[in-house]
Design an enzyme around this catalytic site. Structure first.
Site, PDB file in Angstrom:
ATOM      1  CG  ASP A  81      -2.122   0.927   1.077  1.00 15.12           C
ATOM      2  OD1 ASP A  81      -2.215   1.645   0.052  1.00 15.12           O
ATOM      3  OD2 ASP A  81      -2.972   0.944   1.986  1.00 15.12           O
ATOM      4  CE  LYS A  94      -2.343   3.049   4.284  1.00 12.43           C
ATOM      5  NZ  LYS A  94      -2.405   3.600   2.927  1.00 12.43           N
ATOM      6  CD  GLU A 103      -5.718   2.611   2.603  1.00 15.34           C
ATOM      7  OE1 GLU A 103      -5.598   2.920   1.415  1.00 15.34           O
ATOM      8  OE2 GLU A 103      -5.455   3.399   3.528  1.00 15.34           O
TER       9      GLU A 103
HETATM   10  C1  5RP Z   1      -5.633   5.883   0.647  1.00 14.73           C
HETATM   11  C2  5RP Z   1      -4.248   5.994   1.136  1.00 14.73           C
HETATM   12  C3  5RP Z   1      -3.168   6.103   0.120  1.00 14.73           C
HETATM   13  O1  5RP Z   1      -2.278   5.050   0.308  1.00 14.73           O
HETATM   14  C4  5RP Z   1      -2.466   7.409   0.276  1.00 14.73           C
HETATM   15  O2  5RP Z   1      -3.421   8.451   0.192  1.00 14.73           O
HETATM   16  C5  5RP Z   1      -1.382   7.616  -0.798  1.00 14.73           C
HETATM   17  O3  5RP Z   1      -1.979   7.745  -2.048  1.00 14.73           O
HETATM   18  P1  5RP Z   1      -1.155   8.083  -3.354  1.00 14.73           P
HETATM   19  O4  5RP Z   1      -0.397   6.839  -3.700  1.00 14.73           O
HETATM   20  O5  5RP Z   1      -2.219   8.409  -4.375  1.00 14.73           O
HETATM   21  O6  5RP Z   1      -0.268   9.259  -3.063  1.00 14.73           O
HETATM   22  O7  5RP Z   1      -3.971   5.984   2.305  1.00 14.73           O
HETATM   23  O8  5RP Z   1      -6.562   5.918   1.699  1.00 14.73           O
END
Ligand code: 5RP
Length: 219
Positions: A81, A94, A103
């Site tokens: 993630d 996050k 998540e």
């Molecule tokens: C979603 C998250 C994502 O992992 C976080 O926002 C990072 O996103 P990106 O890869 O688009 O920068 O926590 O809830």
């Protein structure tokens, strides 16, 4: 390299972290989208995926990757993630993509959290990015006041509800010196569904996209 190129780089690098024949946990966000696209070329070597959002599930299915329900798996060797911020111990903020609750649920099934991020996400202290918190609507005004007492300014994320149907607060102005303590504290406030601090479910590894290539940080 552009930020998009860095996301591509770490999305592809995450393939080396997978366990052949196993189900993989898949997060949410623009960096994870790149991972899912890379995973398409490896779909015959995994048993399927457990996903943390409708958005990622749809993308996985479009690539012909089998999506399993969380109830169908006991353990996942790896969860991949992104993060909005990550510190030098693997603690993360996050929820920028509103998927924080699922998540954390999928991360809890995993033996190893592999974070994929571009170098702009690495920070010394968490909190410059507004802290996302999924909440029950009824508790919202009370929670705004509680964050005020901690020195934070909580703002409702307009026009957004999570996959679980709840509103989100984004809390500005916090400097999170002790992520474990703040996660534990906020988690027990009535009406909080999930706080976007991942300290108890921190990353084991971070693949950080930099101008010099992928840096592999092990925590
Ligand atoms: C979603 C998250 C994502 O992992 C976080 O926002 C990072 O996103 P990106 O890869 O688009 O920068 O926590 O809830």
């Amino acid at each position: 390299m552009t930020q998009d190129e860095l996301k591509d780089l770490v999305g592809r690098a995450a393939l080396d972290e997978l366990v052949d024949g196993a189900v993989v946990g898949v997060g949410t966000g623009s960096t994870v989208d790149r991972f899912i696209d890379a995973l398409a070329g490896r779909r015959d070597r995994i048993a399927g995926a457990v996903s943390s959002s409708e958005r990622s599930s749809e993308r996985l299915r479009r690539h012909g990757i089998r999506v399993l329900d969380t109830a169908e798996v006991d353990r996942l060797p790896v969860y991949v993630d992104g993060a909005d911020e990550i510190d030098g111990r693997g603690c993360m903020l996050k929820g920028g993509g509103a998927a924080l609750t699922r998540e954390k649920i999928v991360a809890d099934l995993a033996e190893r959290f592999v974070c994929i991020a571009d170098e702009s996400k690495l920070v010394t202290t968490l909190g410059r990015f507004p802290l996302p918190v999924e909440v029950i609507e009824l508790a919202l005004p009370r929670l705004v006041r509680r964050f005020e007492q901690l020195g934070g300014r909580a703002v409702r994320r307009e026009g957004v509800r999570t996959d679980n149907g709840h509103p989100l607060l984004d809390v500005h102005g916090l400097s999170i010196a002790d992520p474990e303590a703040m996660e534990a504290e906020v988690n027990q406030w009535p009406g909080v569904v999930t706080v976007g601090i991942f300290a108890h479910h921190r990353a084991a590894v971070c693949l950080l996209g930099t101008g010099q290539g992928v840096r592999r940080l092990v925590f």
